[in-house]
Write an enzyme that holds these catalytic residues in place. Structure first.
Site, PDB file in Angstrom:
ATOM      1  N   ASP A 150     -10.035   3.110   5.988  1.00  0.00           N
ATOM      2  CA  ASP A 150      -8.930   3.051   6.947  1.00  0.00           C
ATOM      3  C   ASP A 150      -9.383   3.694   8.253  1.00  0.00           C
ATOM      4  O   ASP A 150      -9.550   4.916   8.328  1.00  0.00           O
ATOM      5  CB  ASP A 150      -7.726   3.784   6.348  1.00  0.00           C
ATOM      6  CG  ASP A 150      -6.497   3.771   7.250  1.00  0.00           C
ATOM      7  OD1 ASP A 150      -6.634   3.544   8.464  1.00  0.00           O
ATOM      8  OD2 ASP A 150      -5.389   4.017   6.728  1.00  0.00           O
ATOM      9  N   GLU A 201      -8.540   4.170  12.230  1.00  0.00           N
ATOM     10  CA  GLU A 201      -7.586   4.114  13.329  1.00  0.00           C
ATOM     11  C   GLU A 201      -7.604   5.466  14.025  1.00  0.00           C
ATOM     12  O   GLU A 201      -8.006   6.467  13.436  1.00  0.00           O
ATOM     13  CB  GLU A 201      -6.178   3.792  12.812  1.00  0.00           C
ATOM     14  CG  GLU A 201      -5.732   4.669  11.633  1.00  0.00           C
ATOM     15  CD  GLU A 201      -4.470   4.157  10.951  1.00  0.00           C
ATOM     16  OE1 GLU A 201      -3.439   4.050  11.648  1.00  0.00           O
ATOM     17  OE2 GLU A 201      -4.518   3.875   9.725  1.00  0.00           O
ATOM     18  N   ASP A 247       0.863  -1.182   0.000  1.00  0.00           N
ATOM     19  CA  ASP A 247       0.000   0.000   0.000  1.00  0.00           C
ATOM     20  C   ASP A 247       0.896   1.228   0.000  1.00  0.00           C
ATOM     21  O   ASP A 247       1.966   1.233   0.609  1.00  0.00           O
ATOM     22  CB  ASP A 247      -0.978  -0.005   1.176  1.00  0.00           C
ATOM     23  CG  ASP A 247      -0.304  -0.006   2.537  1.00  0.00           C
ATOM     24  OD1 ASP A 247      -0.129   1.084   3.121  1.00  0.00           O
ATOM     25  OD2 ASP A 247       0.043  -1.095   3.029  1.00  0.00           O
TER      26      ASP A 247
END
Length: 298
Positions: free
Chosen positions: A156, A158, A71
């Site tokens: 994503d 987090e 990535d």
């Protein structure tokens, strides 16, 4: 007082030229068995052109998974995608958007060049907890093509404690509500069930026991995901941030797909986790659109 030590294996003279007897024969057999055991114990390392600047023994088995990918974002600089593909890279996830007003400055360049080089690629959105879910998903739609041959999109999630503008955490239920809305909208827009990327802390505080119908991409750089994520099946494993891949200068995240080449081909063609299909749960994680990524780069 130390006594003289006799060798456990006594080598006797040859009774006939070229013939091993007694201990010499036993020694030869022991050596052969040792070599066979050692060779069986070694895990295959796929794509030896790739490496790791700071390999961790706790994730060494990740190298044995046949489907390896990366990535990337602007921090990898200019990428030679032909070299990336030639090194055996099977997939790449490319940072596209963050929050409701940021686009990675190399997103479109990487998006188009990866496709031209034949590397299956998908886009990911980094959640910013100080913007509404609606704003963020609209921003994703505005900047990421709904490409029928792309991999599923990635959300994503987090905590970002180092952020200068939004270091705070939102309550668990609020975070889950935002995530669910963005996942639904990303799926409606792309026709593909999104993948959830997360780390150990966020999973424990927010995701544990939630959203089982979505494939998960887990970060674990010092141990296998099953040791860090309670009861969470994974489809992708990010096992290092210090990978080395031809075509990229400096560090790059390296990732492994959980299954075989056949499993990967099935995932590419259907967007479904093959394990869930085998147990009759496939429709929960399949794409709602028609065509998914081509198998380029396999």
């Amino acid at each position: 007082m130390l006594l003289p030590v006799r060798s456990a294996i006594e080598v006797r003279p040859l009774s006939r030229p070229g013939r091993l007897v007694g201990g010499a024969k036993q020694l030869t057999l022991v050596l052969i068995v040792s070599i066979l055991v050692a060779s069986c114990a070694q895990r295959p390392s796929y794509y030896p052109a790739k490496s790791d600047a700071k390999p961790h023994p706790g994730v060494a088995r990740a190298q044995s998974h046949p489907i390896q990918g990366i990535d990337v974002s602007k921090w990898q600089g200019k990428i030679d995608w032909s070299s990336v593909r030639a090194a055996g890279t099977k997939f790449a996830f490319i940072k596209a958007t963050e929050g409701g007003d940021h686009v990675d400055e190399r997103f479109m360049e990487n998006w188009e060049k990866a496709r031209a080089a034949g590397v299956p690629r998908g886009a990911y959105h980094f959640v910013y907890w100080c913007r509404s879910a609606t704003e963020q998903v609209e921003w994703f739609k505005k900047n990421v093509p709904a490409d029928p041959d792309a991999l599923p999109p990635v959300l994503d999630v987090e905590w970002n404690g180092s952020s200068r503008t939004c270091p705070t955490k939102v309550p668990r239920e609020e975070a889950l509500s935002m995530i669910r809305l963005m996942l639904r909208e990303m799926e409606a827009y792309t026709g593909k069930r999104p993948i959830i990327y997360t780390d150990i802390t966020f999973h424990k505080e927010v995701l544990e026991g939630e959203l089982p119908d979505y494939p998960h991409w887990l970060r674990s750089v010092a141990a296998g995901p099953e040791e860090r994520y309670a009861g969470r099946p994974w489809i992708l494993w990010q096992y290092t941030a210090t990978g080395r891949v031809p075509g990229i200068s400096g560090n790059v995240d390296r990732n492994a797909f959980y299954g075989s080449s056949a499993d990967w081909a099935q995932f590419l063609s259907t967007g479904c986790d093959p394990r869930r299909q085998r147990t009759g749960q496939g429709t929960a994680t399949c794409n709602t659109g028609s065509r998914v990524a081509s198998a380029g780069g396999t």
